[in-house]
Design a protein around this motif. Sequence first.
Motif, PDB file in Angstrom:
ATOM      1  N   VAL A  55       2.419  23.443   5.371  1.00 43.81           N
ATOM      2  CA  VAL A  55       3.482  23.524   4.370  1.00 43.81           C
ATOM      3  C   VAL A  55       3.523  22.267   3.480  1.00 43.81           C
ATOM      4  CG1 VAL A  55       5.940  23.962   3.974  1.00 43.81           C
ATOM      5  CG2 VAL A  55       4.774  25.087   5.877  1.00 43.81           C
ATOM      6  N   TYR A  56       4.079  21.178   3.987  1.00 42.21           N
ATOM      7  CA  TYR A  56       4.426  20.084   3.071  1.00 42.21           C
ATOM      8  C   TYR A  56       3.229  19.350   2.450  1.00 42.21           C
ATOM      9  CZ  TYR A  56       9.242  20.984   4.259  1.00 42.21           C
ATOM     10  OH  TYR A  56      10.463  21.596   4.403  1.00 42.21           O
ATOM     11  N   GLY A  57       2.273  18.902   3.280  1.00 43.38           N
ATOM     12  CA  GLY A  57       1.148  18.136   2.718  1.00 43.38           C
ATOM     13  C   GLY A  57       0.324  18.957   1.729  1.00 43.38           C
ATOM     14  N   PRO A  58      -0.168  20.120   2.159  1.00 41.22           N
ATOM     15  CA  PRO A  58      -1.024  20.912   1.268  1.00 41.22           C
ATOM     16  C   PRO A  58      -0.318  21.384  -0.006  1.00 41.22           C
ATOM     17  CG  PRO A  58      -1.221  21.685   3.531  1.00 41.22           C
ATOM     18  CD  PRO A  58      -0.137  20.668   3.526  1.00 41.22           C
ATOM     19  N   LEU A  59       0.945  21.815   0.101  1.00 41.74           N
ATOM     20  CA  LEU A  59       1.619  22.298  -1.102  1.00 41.74           C
ATOM     21  C   LEU A  59       1.895  21.137  -2.052  1.00 41.74           C
ATOM     22  CD1 LEU A  59       4.110  24.949   0.368  1.00 41.74           C
ATOM     23  CD2 LEU A  59       1.901  25.384  -0.738  1.00 41.74           C
ATOM     24  N   ALA A  60       2.301  20.008  -1.510  1.00 38.97           N
ATOM     25  CA  ALA A  60       2.534  18.853  -2.386  1.00 38.97           C
ATOM     26  C   ALA A  60       1.240  18.472  -3.103  1.00 38.97           C
ATOM     27  CB  ALA A  60       3.083  17.673  -1.584  1.00 38.97           C
ATOM     28  N   ASN A  61       0.104  18.728  -2.458  1.00 38.12           N
ATOM     29  CA  ASN A  61      -1.189  18.426  -3.080  1.00 38.12           C
ATOM     30  C   ASN A  61      -1.753  19.598  -3.891  1.00 38.12           C
ATOM     31  OD1 ASN A  61      -1.332  15.793  -2.152  1.00 38.12           O
ATOM     32  ND2 ASN A  61      -2.407  16.333  -0.268  1.00 38.12           N
ATOM     33  N   HIS A  62      -0.952  20.650  -4.053  1.00 40.47           N
ATOM     34  CA  HIS A  62      -1.374  21.780  -4.900  1.00 40.47           C
ATOM     35  C   HIS A  62      -2.672  22.423  -4.388  1.00 40.47           C
ATOM     36  CE1 HIS A  62      -1.714  23.344  -9.373  1.00 40.47           C
ATOM     37  NE2 HIS A  62      -1.270  24.263  -8.540  1.00 40.47           N
ATOM     38  N   THR A  63      -2.708  22.640  -3.082  1.00 36.71           N
ATOM     39  CA  THR A  63      -3.905  23.164  -2.422  1.00 36.71           C
ATOM     40  C   THR A  63      -3.798  24.674  -2.237  1.00 36.71           C
ATOM     41  OG1 THR A  63      -4.007  21.088  -1.218  1.00 36.71           O
ATOM     42  CG2 THR A  63      -5.291  22.901  -0.319  1.00 36.71           C
ATOM     43  N   PHE A 111       0.834  -1.207   0.000  1.00 32.61           N
ATOM     44  CA  PHE A 111       0.000   0.000   0.000  1.00 32.61           C
ATOM     45  C   PHE A 111       0.868   1.257   0.000  1.00 32.61           C
ATOM     46  CE2 PHE A 111      -1.728   3.241   2.994  1.00 32.61           C
ATOM     47  CZ  PHE A 111      -2.792   3.710   2.230  1.00 32.61           C
ATOM     48  N   TRP A 112       1.839   1.306   0.932  1.00 29.87           N
ATOM     49  CA  TRP A 112       2.704   2.497   0.999  1.00 29.87           C
ATOM     50  C   TRP A 112       3.519   2.645  -0.285  1.00 29.87           C
ATOM     51  CZ3 TRP A 112       1.130   5.736   4.352  1.00 29.87           C
ATOM     52  CH2 TRP A 112       0.733   5.367   5.650  1.00 29.87           C
ATOM     53  N   ARG A 113       3.950   1.515  -0.813  1.00 27.31           N
ATOM     54  CA  ARG A 113       4.785   1.568  -2.019  1.00 27.31           C
ATOM     55  C   ARG A 113       3.996   2.122  -3.213  1.00 27.31           C
ATOM     56  NH1 ARG A 113       9.178   0.213  -4.006  1.00 27.31           N
ATOM     57  NH2 ARG A 113       9.264  -0.099  -6.243  1.00 27.31           N
ATOM     58  N   ARG A 114       2.786   1.581  -3.385  1.00 22.85           N
ATOM     59  CA  ARG A 114       1.932   2.052  -4.495  1.00 22.85           C
ATOM     60  C   ARG A 114       1.698   3.552  -4.389  1.00 22.85           C
ATOM     61  NH1 ARG A 114      -1.054  -2.330  -3.310  1.00 22.85           N
ATOM     62  NH2 ARG A 114      -2.641  -1.164  -2.141  1.00 22.85           N
ATOM     63  N   GLU A 115       1.340   3.980  -3.178  1.00 18.65           N
ATOM     64  CA  GLU A 115       1.034   5.401  -2.992  1.00 18.65           C
ATOM     65  C   GLU A 115       2.282   6.258  -3.222  1.00 18.65           C
ATOM     66  OE1 GLU A 115      -1.783   6.771  -2.728  1.00 18.65           O
ATOM     67  OE2 GLU A 115      -3.188   5.246  -2.017  1.00 18.65           O
ATOM     68  N   ALA A 116       3.430   5.755  -2.780  1.00 18.24           N
ATOM     69  CA  ALA A 116       4.672   6.528  -2.934  1.00 18.24           C
ATOM     70  C   ALA A 116       5.024   6.693  -4.415  1.00 18.24           C
ATOM     71  CB  ALA A 116       5.815   5.838  -2.192  1.00 18.24           C
ATOM     72  N   LEU A 117       4.836   5.646  -5.197  1.00 18.12           N
ATOM     73  CA  LEU A 117       5.169   5.733  -6.621  1.00 18.12           C
ATOM     74  C   LEU A 117       4.166   6.611  -7.360  1.00 18.12           C
ATOM     75  CD1 LEU A 117       6.379   2.086  -7.355  1.00 18.12           C
ATOM     76  CD2 LEU A 117       7.739   4.156  -6.919  1.00 18.12           C
ATOM     77  N   GLY A 170       4.820  12.389  12.614  1.00 17.62           N
ATOM     78  CA  GLY A 170       4.960  13.149  11.373  1.00 17.62           C
ATOM     79  C   GLY A 170       3.645  13.434  10.663  1.00 17.62           C
ATOM     80  N   ALA A 171       2.750  12.478  10.714  1.00 20.93           N
ATOM     81  CA  ALA A 171       1.472  12.605  10.011  1.00 20.93           C
ATOM     82  C   ALA A 171       0.379  11.962  10.866  1.00 20.93           C
ATOM     83  CB  ALA A 171       1.548  11.923   8.647  1.00 20.93           C
ATOM     84  N   ILE A 172      -0.853  12.216  10.473  1.00 22.30           N
ATOM     85  CA  ILE A 172      -2.031  11.721  11.197  1.00 22.30           C
ATOM     86  C   ILE A 172      -2.041  10.191  11.225  1.00 22.30           C
ATOM     87  CG2 ILE A 172      -4.550  11.588  11.052  1.00 22.30           C
ATOM     88  CD1 ILE A 172      -4.419  14.481   9.851  1.00 22.30           C
ATOM     89  N   MET A 173      -2.340   9.618  12.390  1.00 20.36           N
ATOM     90  CA  MET A 173      -2.288   8.160  12.573  1.00 20.36           C
ATOM     91  C   MET A 173      -3.644   7.527  12.862  1.00 20.36           C
ATOM     92  SD  MET A 173       0.901   7.693  12.207  1.00 20.36           S
ATOM     93  CE  MET A 173       1.380   6.107  12.877  1.00 20.36           C
ATOM     94  N   LEU A 175       5.330  11.492   1.828  1.00 20.65           N
ATOM     95  CA  LEU A 175       4.223  10.580   1.529  1.00 20.65           C
ATOM     96  C   LEU A 175       3.162  10.635   2.635  1.00 20.65           C
ATOM     97  CD1 LEU A 175       2.900   8.344  -0.124  1.00 20.65           C
ATOM     98  CD2 LEU A 175       4.270   6.679   1.182  1.00 20.65           C
ATOM     99  N   GLY A 176       3.607  10.544   3.871  1.00 17.60           N
ATOM    100  CA  GLY A 176       2.656  10.531   4.990  1.00 17.60           C
ATOM    101  C   GLY A 176       1.811  11.794   5.030  1.00 17.60           C
ATOM    102  N   THR A 177       2.456  12.945   4.848  1.00 16.39           N
ATOM    103  CA  THR A 177       1.698  14.188   4.964  1.00 16.39           C
ATOM    104  C   THR A 177       0.751  14.369   3.780  1.00 16.39           C
ATOM    105  OG1 THR A 177       3.515  15.450   3.967  1.00 16.39           O
ATOM    106  CG2 THR A 177       3.438  15.361   6.360  1.00 16.39           C
ATOM    107  N   MET A 178       1.210  14.071   2.581  1.00  5.68           N
ATOM    108  CA  MET A 178       0.312  14.350   1.445  1.00  5.68           C
ATOM    109  C   MET A 178      -0.826  13.340   1.349  1.00  5.68           C
ATOM    110  SD  MET A 178       2.801  13.802  -1.862  1.00  5.68           S
ATOM    111  CE  MET A 178       1.498  14.246  -3.000  1.00  5.68           C
ATOM    112  N   LEU A 179      -0.539  12.116   1.741  1.00  4.06           N
ATOM    113  CA  LEU A 179      -1.582  11.088   1.674  1.00  4.06           C
ATOM    114  C   LEU A 179      -2.677  11.346   2.715  1.00  4.06           C
ATOM    115  CD1 LEU A 179      -2.030   8.478   0.058  1.00  4.06           C
ATOM    116  CD2 LEU A 179      -1.051   7.234   1.991  1.00  4.06           C
ATOM    117  N   THR A 180      -2.270  11.643   3.940  1.00  5.07           N
ATOM    118  CA  THR A 180      -3.264  11.918   4.977  1.00  5.07           C
ATOM    119  C   THR A 180      -4.009  13.213   4.652  1.00  5.07           C
ATOM    120  OG1 THR A 180      -1.492  12.944   6.258  1.00  5.07           O
ATOM    121  CG2 THR A 180      -2.131  10.706   6.885  1.00  5.07           C
ATOM    122  N   HIS A 181      -3.295  14.202   4.148  1.00  6.16           N
ATOM    123  CA  HIS A 181      -3.952  15.466   3.794  1.00  6.16           C
ATOM    124  C   HIS A 181      -5.039  15.219   2.744  1.00  6.16           C
ATOM    125  CE1 HIS A 181      -4.153  19.439   1.653  1.00  6.16           C
ATOM    126  NE2 HIS A 181      -4.327  19.816   2.895  1.00  6.16           N
TER     127      HIS A 181
END
Length: 651
Positions: free
Chosen positions: A319-327, A45-51, A421-424, A285-291
């Motif tokens: 910063v990191y999650g929202p910007l990586a997601n172009h928010t 799961f993490w690998r797919r999302e990371a790629l 680092g990210a929501i759990m 990955l953690g921040t953008m996926l949870t965001h």
Amino acid sequence: MPDGQRALENLLTENRVFPPSEEFAAAANAQPGIHEEAEKDWQGFWRREALDRITWFTEPTVTLDDSDAPFFKWFADGELNLAYNCLDRHLEDGADKVAYHWVGEPGDTRTLTYADLHAEVGRFANALKSLGVARGDRVAIYLGMIPELPVAMLACARIGAVHSVVFGGFSSDSLVDRIDDAQAKVLVTADGAWRRGAVVPLKEAADDAANRCPSIEHVVVVRRTEKDVKMEEGRDLWYHDLVPDQPVDCPAEAMNAEDPLYILYTSGTTGRPKGIVHTQAGYLLGTMLTHHYVFDVKPDDVYWCGADIGWVTGHSYIVYGPLANHTTGVLYEGAPNQPDLDRLWSIIAEYGVTIFYTAPTAIRAFMKWGDEYPARHDLTSLRLLGTVGEPINPEAWMWYHEHIGGGRVPIVDTWWQTETGAIMITPLPGIVPTKPGSATLPFPGIEADVVDEEGNSVPLGGGGFLVLRRPWPAMLRTIYGDDERYVDTYWSRFPGAYFPGDGCKRDDDGYFWLLGRVDDIMLVSGHNISTTEVESALVSHPAVAEAAVVGRKDDLTGQAIAAFVTLRGSATGNEDLLSELRDHVAKAIGPIAKPASIVFTDDLPKTRSGKIMRRLLKDIAEDRQLGDVTTLANADIVDEIAKQAATATDD
Ligand code: ATP
Ligand code: MG
């Protein structure tokens, strides 16, 4: 938990359930099956999302390397750059999208598009290089909530420097400790920051720190307040002299997935702050996926996380999650009560904010101030609310639901830490019905459990210690300079599992209910009682806005419950209310939890991130010399409470 006791009492029952609306569910980013799918093969799961989600310079061939546990590595042969992921890759088809609507406390505003932010980051990255900052060097950032703060962080990320953001409300002593620990070379600060209509003299504290820290070679100073400041020749440089003439073009360093990205010191609720180290790819990955899934962010949303970037919530979800997601986000500089108690609601109405994320401490303050302030504004643009930082009392949750969410919108109560680092643990809105006071279920790919003293899983319905049974990509990698403390603090209490230090119970549906820090658990007549449940029982009385309880030594019962209570707007604390509250707790959760004493107070001791600091209340309750108050936001209140406690009646 004190010895000889296996589990934590489960006293409070909360039966209200709020399923998402059909419309919300149909359009939600998270669709049914996502938890199960991740569970089948969590590393896959993490690998797919990371790629899928990260733009790599070199794609990783490995996912998790656990050969040196608990020093886990994720995507260890991958290469990427976080500034590139947050900015450059959005330029082609979205350069003009707004990254931040910035609102200054005095009322000035700035709008930064992705193109603007990209250009400013490039210039500041080149400026840092011109000061001799190279890959791996540490840069300390001590600023208020102005756009130059994310710019400085991303400039570091761009050239591979490690940032250490120090919350602008900290004293020069705290700044010195953090600069010294990280041996930072450059300090980025401002002539001041606006807070509650006054200027916080950042530069004075920065000067004091720079004078005491030999590692600092340069101080870069942003002009924000026009306050007169001393500039030391050769060492100090104005941002507006240094940056504007720099070229925009600055290559994004190819960073290894496991290179450090930043150091951030925990907020200091329990004691000496720890320099938490986060690395590149897993964190991104953690921040953008949870965001994406937790906040259900869509391209048109106007998203506002009201935290300060000086805390991990701001790092990950401003910063990191929202910007990586172009928010598109809102960034607000100042206090929620400046100029009036409705400032936040006026910003939501003005910008059409659709998603709002804040902390229980803020929500309790809003409750205390009164319902009329949000009622003045049109909040119907909101479609999702979030909370983080402490357990949220069910009544505070209900207040948020009704008065901010208009009774319509889902609330995500997100449990996580600087370390994670990210929501759990969190609802995925659209598929997880919520219950007031519960963070609900682990995020896909996360395995959480509740265990007893020996590490055995406690059956549903019971309480104990929260543990995480698997590593996850956004996890901390160590405590800066102290691998041993990392292993001791997090990986030793329950071998093979991560121990966050929080108590927790699960209900019959498997929902997680966080019960506060295990250090705060009270042992009354042989029962382990969590602070959270007693506090929530107190807050469920209509006169109460906020409550803190501690266990103080008692000859008869081992510990007796001492309560400290802040009342809502119109209520007054007197003997009648005192006995009413004690009976109310006894009725709500049982006579065992009845407070032996209650002190009414205007405020409670809080950390600078707004969390209640119970260890000081315990000192007061036990009539001891007060412990360390340096991480307190409101140190004066402690003396006041102590005075009130001395005159309060006991049972
Ligand atoms: P220190 O570790 O230095 O004592 P801290 O724990 O306050 O400081 P943070 O990392 O900011 O520093 O806070 C994480 C903690 O906040 C969690 O361990 C938990 O106790 C609490 N917390 C955060 N979110 C929630 C939540 N949604 N529900 C319950 N508790 C929460
Ligand atoms: Mg902590």
